[in-house]
Design a protein around this motif. Structure first.
Motif, PDB file in Angstrom:
ATOM      1  N   VAL A  45       6.775 -16.486   4.002  1.00  0.00           N
ATOM      2  CA  VAL A  45       7.691 -15.377   4.159  1.00  0.00           C
ATOM      3  C   VAL A  45       7.140 -14.281   3.241  1.00  0.00           C
ATOM      4  CG1 VAL A  45      10.035 -14.472   4.474  1.00  0.00           C
ATOM      5  CG2 VAL A  45       9.586 -16.846   4.892  1.00  0.00           C
ATOM      6  N   ARG A  46       7.042 -13.104   3.741  1.00  0.00           N
ATOM      7  CA  ARG A  46       6.888 -12.073   2.794  1.00  0.00           C
ATOM      8  C   ARG A  46       8.111 -11.040   2.757  1.00  0.00           C
ATOM      9  NH1 ARG A  46       6.739  -8.233  -0.721  1.00  0.00           N
ATOM     10  NH2 ARG A  46       4.825  -7.638  -1.580  1.00  0.00           N
ATOM     11  N   VAL A  47       8.958 -11.034   1.805  1.00  0.00           N
ATOM     12  CA  VAL A  47      10.052 -10.090   1.755  1.00  0.00           C
ATOM     13  C   VAL A  47       9.656  -8.749   1.180  1.00  0.00           C
ATOM     14  CG1 VAL A  47      12.465  -9.652   0.879  1.00  0.00           C
ATOM     15  CG2 VAL A  47      11.598 -12.118   1.206  1.00  0.00           C
ATOM     16  N   VAL A  48       9.718  -7.662   2.147  1.00  0.00           N
ATOM     17  CA  VAL A  48       9.306  -6.543   1.956  1.00  0.00           C
ATOM     18  C   VAL A  48      10.505  -5.501   1.496  1.00  0.00           C
ATOM     19  CG1 VAL A  48       8.082  -4.448   2.944  1.00  0.00           C
ATOM     20  CG2 VAL A  48       7.731  -6.813   3.813  1.00  0.00           C
ATOM     21  N   GLY A  49      10.148  -5.080   0.219  1.00  0.00           N
ATOM     22  CA  GLY A  49      11.354  -4.094  -0.159  1.00  0.00           C
ATOM     23  C   GLY A  49      11.687  -2.896   0.581  1.00  0.00           C
ATOM     24  N   ASP A  50      12.894  -2.310   0.479  1.00  0.00           N
ATOM     25  CA  ASP A  50      13.131  -1.142   1.346  1.00  0.00           C
ATOM     26  C   ASP A  50      12.226  -0.069   1.299  1.00  0.00           C
ATOM     27  OD1 ASP A  50      15.419  -2.266   2.479  1.00  0.00           O
ATOM     28  OD2 ASP A  50      16.760  -1.378   1.002  1.00  0.00           O
ATOM     29  N   ALA A  51      11.662   0.310  -0.118  1.00  0.00           N
ATOM     30  CA  ALA A  51      10.570   1.529  -0.426  1.00  0.00           C
ATOM     31  C   ALA A  51       9.482   1.356   0.535  1.00  0.00           C
ATOM     32  CB  ALA A  51      10.446   1.420  -1.787  1.00  0.00           C
ATOM     33  N   THR A  52       8.923   0.092   0.524  1.00  0.00           N
ATOM     34  CA  THR A  52       7.672  -0.170   1.430  1.00  0.00           C
ATOM     35  C   THR A  52       8.308  -0.226   2.904  1.00  0.00           C
ATOM     36  OG1 THR A  52       6.970  -1.475  -0.337  1.00  0.00           O
ATOM     37  CG2 THR A  52       5.910  -1.609   1.799  1.00  0.00           C
ATOM     38  N   ALA A  53       9.384  -1.061   3.144  1.00  0.00           N
ATOM     39  CA  ALA A  53       9.582  -1.167   4.665  1.00  0.00           C
ATOM     40  C   ALA A  53       9.807   0.296   5.506  1.00  0.00           C
ATOM     41  CB  ALA A  53      10.809  -1.803   4.819  1.00  0.00           C
ATOM     42  N   TYR A  54      10.348   1.380   4.746  1.00  0.00           N
ATOM     43  CA  TYR A  54      10.632   2.558   5.215  1.00  0.00           C
ATOM     44  C   TYR A  54       9.595   3.617   5.354  1.00  0.00           C
ATOM     45  CZ  TYR A  54      15.340   0.657   5.681  1.00  0.00           C
ATOM     46  OH  TYR A  54      16.358  -0.286   5.690  1.00  0.00           O
ATOM     47  N   ASP A  55       8.479   3.137   4.706  1.00  0.00           N
ATOM     48  CA  ASP A  55       7.238   3.898   4.683  1.00  0.00           C
ATOM     49  C   ASP A  55       5.826   3.273   5.687  1.00  0.00           C
ATOM     50  OD1 ASP A  55       4.801   4.991   3.688  1.00  0.00           O
ATOM     51  OD2 ASP A  55       5.430   5.297   1.719  1.00  0.00           O
ATOM     52  N   SER A  56       5.910   3.696   6.636  1.00  0.00           N
ATOM     53  CA  SER A  56       5.214   3.407   7.643  1.00  0.00           C
ATOM     54  C   SER A  56       3.425   2.824   6.965  1.00  0.00           C
ATOM     55  CB  SER A  56       4.930   4.078   8.912  1.00  0.00           C
ATOM     56  OG  SER A  56       6.134   4.321   9.474  1.00  0.00           O
ATOM     57  N   VAL A  57       2.937   4.014   6.361  1.00  0.00           N
ATOM     58  CA  VAL A  57       1.601   3.438   6.041  1.00  0.00           C
ATOM     59  C   VAL A  57       1.593   2.486   4.636  1.00  0.00           C
ATOM     60  CG1 VAL A  57      -0.292   4.632   4.765  1.00  0.00           C
ATOM     61  CG2 VAL A  57       0.858   5.917   6.341  1.00  0.00           C
ATOM     62  N   ALA A  58       2.391   2.498   3.668  1.00  0.00           N
ATOM     63  CA  ALA A  58       2.572   1.569   2.743  1.00  0.00           C
ATOM     64  C   ALA A  58       2.862   0.211   3.408  1.00  0.00           C
ATOM     65  CB  ALA A  58       3.691   1.729   1.851  1.00  0.00           C
ATOM     66  N   PHE A  59       3.683   0.043   4.438  1.00  0.00           N
ATOM     67  CA  PHE A  59       4.011  -0.883   5.063  1.00  0.00           C
ATOM     68  C   PHE A  59       2.816  -1.657   5.641  1.00  0.00           C
ATOM     69  CE2 PHE A  59       5.384  -3.236   8.899  1.00  0.00           C
ATOM     70  CZ  PHE A  59       6.115  -4.416   8.297  1.00  0.00           C
ATOM     71  N   ALA A  60       2.159  -0.869   6.402  1.00  0.00           N
ATOM     72  CA  ALA A  60       0.785  -1.408   7.134  1.00  0.00           C
ATOM     73  C   ALA A  60      -0.218  -1.749   6.059  1.00  0.00           C
ATOM     74  CB  ALA A  60       0.314  -0.363   7.881  1.00  0.00           C
ATOM     75  N   ARG A  61      -0.194  -1.125   5.037  1.00  0.00           N
ATOM     76  CA  ARG A  61      -1.177  -1.678   3.776  1.00  0.00           C
ATOM     77  C   ARG A  61      -0.822  -3.032   3.452  1.00  0.00           C
ATOM     78  NH1 ARG A  61      -1.308   4.219   0.902  1.00  0.00           N
ATOM     79  NH2 ARG A  61      -3.116   5.189   2.205  1.00  0.00           N
ATOM     80  N   LEU A  62       0.634  -2.935   3.181  1.00  0.00           N
ATOM     81  CA  LEU A  62       0.947  -4.390   2.803  1.00  0.00           C
ATOM     82  C   LEU A  62       0.881  -5.643   3.655  1.00  0.00           C
ATOM     83  CD1 LEU A  62       4.047  -5.243   0.767  1.00  0.00           C
ATOM     84  CD2 LEU A  62       3.866  -6.481   2.803  1.00  0.00           C
ATOM     85  N   VAL A  63       0.845  -5.297   4.898  1.00  0.00           N
ATOM     86  CA  VAL A  63       0.561  -6.065   6.197  1.00  0.00           C
ATOM     87  C   VAL A  63      -0.759  -6.566   6.094  1.00  0.00           C
ATOM     88  CG1 VAL A  63       0.587  -6.344   8.496  1.00  0.00           C
ATOM     89  CG2 VAL A  63       2.658  -5.557   7.377  1.00  0.00           C
ATOM     90  N   GLY A  64      -1.586  -5.545   5.781  1.00  0.00           N
ATOM     91  CA  GLY A  64      -3.129  -5.935   5.915  1.00  0.00           C
ATOM     92  C   GLY A  64      -3.486  -6.792   4.729  1.00  0.00           C
ATOM     93  N   ALA A  65      -2.942  -6.157   3.413  1.00  0.00           N
ATOM     94  CA  ALA A  65      -3.438  -6.908   2.208  1.00  0.00           C
ATOM     95  C   ALA A  65      -2.822  -8.431   1.872  1.00  0.00           C
ATOM     96  CB  ALA A  65      -2.909  -5.841   1.031  1.00  0.00           C
ATOM     97  N   GLU A  66      -1.995  -8.755   2.637  1.00  0.00           N
ATOM     98  CA  GLU A  66      -1.147  -9.874   2.347  1.00  0.00           C
ATOM     99  C   GLU A  66      -1.042 -10.715   3.585  1.00  0.00           C
ATOM    100  OE1 GLU A  66       2.129 -10.458   0.142  1.00  0.00           O
ATOM    101  OE2 GLU A  66       1.833  -8.607  -1.143  1.00  0.00           O
ATOM    102  N   ALA A  67      -1.981 -10.328   4.646  1.00  0.00           N
ATOM    103  CA  ALA A  67      -2.365 -11.288   5.797  1.00  0.00           C
ATOM    104  C   ALA A  67      -1.130 -11.679   6.463  1.00  0.00           C
ATOM    105  CB  ALA A  67      -3.188 -12.332   5.354  1.00  0.00           C
ATOM    106  N   ILE A  68      -0.368 -10.711   6.796  1.00  0.00           N
ATOM    107  CA  ILE A  68       0.895 -10.803   7.501  1.00  0.00           C
ATOM    108  C   ILE A  68       0.505 -10.734   9.108  1.00  0.00           C
ATOM    109  CG2 ILE A  68       3.299 -10.006   8.135  1.00  0.00           C
ATOM    110  CD1 ILE A  68       3.451  -9.051   5.206  1.00  0.00           C
ATOM    111  N   THR A  69       1.041 -11.691   9.738  1.00  0.00           N
ATOM    112  CA  THR A  69       0.604 -11.910  11.229  1.00  0.00           C
ATOM    113  C   THR A  69       1.692 -11.633  12.279  1.00  0.00           C
ATOM    114  OG1 THR A  69       1.220 -14.314  11.009  1.00  0.00           O
ATOM    115  CG2 THR A  69      -1.299 -13.863  10.716  1.00  0.00           C
ATOM    116  N   ILE A  70       2.961 -11.617  11.572  1.00  0.00           N
ATOM    117  CA  ILE A  70       4.206 -11.334  12.466  1.00  0.00           C
ATOM    118  C   ILE A  70       4.976 -10.404  11.921  1.00  0.00           C
ATOM    119  CG2 ILE A  70       6.141 -12.410  13.733  1.00  0.00           C
ATOM    120  CD1 ILE A  70       4.434 -14.995  13.747  1.00  0.00           C
ATOM    121  N   VAL A  71       5.501  -9.444  12.763  1.00  0.00           N
ATOM    122  CA  VAL A  71       6.213  -8.448  12.156  1.00  0.00           C
ATOM    123  C   VAL A  71       7.472  -8.086  13.462  1.00  0.00           C
ATOM    124  CG1 VAL A  71       6.662  -5.929  11.853  1.00  0.00           C
ATOM    125  CG2 VAL A  71       4.750  -7.240  10.933  1.00  0.00           C
TER     126      VAL A  71
END
Length: 517
Positions: free
Chosen positions: A256-282
């Motif tokens: 489980v990767r808990v994503v903080g609000d600042a990242t969750a509401y910033d699409s580009v930052a969120f996409a970067r985190l998904v890629g960097a931390e190998a998140i597979t399901i959103v």
């Protein structure tokens, strides 16, 4: 007092006015999906099984820390000791608030250990909302999981409700609570979430352990989840999807990767985190899926989201155009249109969107998840030719016992009717609100299901060729805005309290996609 004292028993629920003939027709037309599933284990038990085999396996991470399975289990047991010391026990309600993070997940597991019921009290809510939730839930204490001292809104809300505020940090150094989780049976109430109501007072929907665990297993089955998967936990604590996002990966040894609000509401930052931390399901509301596609264009989305396996859209209707863009720009990641009410343990249908679906004006919401029964019914006096998006029903849910002509009838494929849900997923009703429980929950006349209850959704649907359901709108004045369920009547009721307001009417006007701050 325990939560059971605030809930109606099955025998106290009304009977659905439907004739024996229509019961048999509804059984024959029902969408059902039986599936073997062990619904007796607590999630903490499953976590500790993984910890016993591979304690160093990564379990949960947030923006400040990472926990292995062994560390998560140990923190949950220390928190359980703290909760019991403060008076939590079987059937009592424990509120959890503060920042979304690893501590909230450990707190949920601790509540399982002591046999209590979880209710979120989001630290971003106004203090008055916190007070109302704590009071109506009958919480015995509020556990603040904030990292930087007491959360002000939680402290003020707890004072207003006369509830003890306990900081999760106080568990540091305590011994872990020994023994298994206190699970008295699969029908034990597990959590309570407050949804919108039409009287200015939100409703506290109570979900059983078996319903919650069945939904977790449904996600595992339909998404083919394994220990290699990682889920982004993005939903605020008051949303039902936060439950599966926090817990489902732990059932199979995933992350489980808990994503903080600042990242969750910033699409580009969120996409970067998904890629960097190998998140597979959103899972996101469709509004956020649209913004994600907008913000990643014109660069190929696969650059940042190449490892994504599934995107789930839920909380509001998924527009066909958004689905078309996703299938075109993200062909490697499946798109699931999910639907379900909080009262039924979250999603009750899943549908993997295909190119053929894009020819429809409205996308299917799909077929039932495992161990869920779906019925499409209409009133006997409804004029219905299957072409309207309106069921013709007022949606008052009165549960009357009128004659067969005014009772409920099973809809044939293509006919528009109202969706009713049966099966293991159906919750216990609304805590302390017996009138509104009787409006929406009935004794199930169709099947000997584990709960014995049937839930009236208030949503108009029809069955498409092949059996998938298509959502056609509400039969009442409830709306969804950015995934948030709202009753226009509730907003009117609150505005009407102001002494300067003589009359009020609330409507929804769409100004196009908006961004959250």
């Amino acid at each position: 007092m325990t939560i059971a004292d605030d809930l109606l028993g099955l025998a106290e629920l009304p009977r659905l006015p439907i004739s024996p003939r229509e019961i048999e027709r509804a059984r024959a037309l029902a969408a059902r999906r039986p599936h073997p599933a062990d619904l007796t284990d607590a999630v903490i038990t499953l976590v500790e099984r993984v910890a016993a085999d591979d304690g160093d396996r990564p379990a949960v991470a947030d923006d400040t820390r990472r926990l292995t399975y062994a560390e998560l289990a140990a923190e949950a047991r220390r928190l359980a000791t703290l909760l019991e010391r403060e008076g939590a026990g079987p059937g009592t309600v424990v509120a959890v608030g503060g920042e979304r993070g690893a501590s909230v997940i450990a707190a949920f597991l601790a509540i399982e250990l002591v046999g209590a019921v979880y209710v979120p009290a989001d630290g971003t809510w106004p203090a008055a909302r916190v007070t109302e939730v704590l009071t109506r839930a009958g919480a015995v204490l509020l556990l603040d999981t904030g990292r930087d001292g007491v959360t002000p809104a939680l402290a003020e809300g707890a004072r207003g409700a006369g509830v003890r505020l306990v900081r999760a940090a106080e568990a540091a150094g305590l011994p872990g609570r020994p023994g298994p989780a206190r699970l008295d049976g699969p029908d034990q109430p597990r959590y309570m979430l407050f949804t919108s109501g039409s009287t200015g007072r939100p409703k506290g929907a109570v979900v059983e352990h078996q319903g919650m665990l069945n939904h977790l297993h449904a996600k595992v089955v339909d998404l083919d989840m394994t220990a290699r998967d990682a889920v982004a936990q993005t939903a605020p604590l008051g949303f039902d999807i936060s439950i599966w996002q926090m817990l489902c990966p732990l059932v199979v040894g995933g992350r489980v990767r808990v994503v903080g609000d600042a990242t969750a509401y910033d699409s580009v930052a969120f996409a970067r985190l998904v890629g960097a931390e190998a998140i597979t399901i959103v899972e996101l509301v469709p509004t956020m899926v649209r913004l994600l596609l907008d913000d990643l264009a014109p660069a190929p989305a696969t650059g940042l989201l190449g490892g994504l396996r599934w995107m789930l859209a839920t909380g509001e209707e998924l527009p066909t155009e958004v689905a078309r863009r996703w299938l075109r720009e993200m062909p490697h990641a499946g798109l699931v249109n999910a639907y379900g009410p909080t009262e039924c343990s979250d999603d009750v249908t899943h549908h993997t969107v295909t190119p053929a679906d894009l020819e429809l004006l409205r996308l299917p919401i799909g077929t039932p998840i495992i161990n869920t029964d779906l019925y499409v019914l209409r009133r006997g006096n409804d004029a219905n030719n299957g072409d309207s998006g309106d069921s013709g029903d007022s949606g008052d849910g009165d549960g009357d016992n009128g004659g067969e002509g005014d009772g409920w009838h099973a809809c044939d494929p293509g006919e528009t009717g109202e969706l009713f849900v049966g099966g293991v997923c159906v919750g216990r009703g609304y805590a302390g609100d017996h009138d509104r429980t009787r409006e929406a929950f009935f004794q199930d006349p169709f099947a000997g299901t584990p709960t014995g209850r049937l839930y009236r959704t208030g949503d108009a649907v029809r069955a498409l060729p092949g059996g998938a359901l298509q959502y056609l709108g509400r039969v009442d004045r409830q709306v969804k805005i950015a995934g948030v369920r709202m009753e226009l009547g509730e907003i009117e009721a609150v505005l009407q309290r102001h002494p300067s307001v003589g009359a009020v009417a609330v409507v929804v006007q769409d100004f196009g996609p908006t961004r959250r701050p």
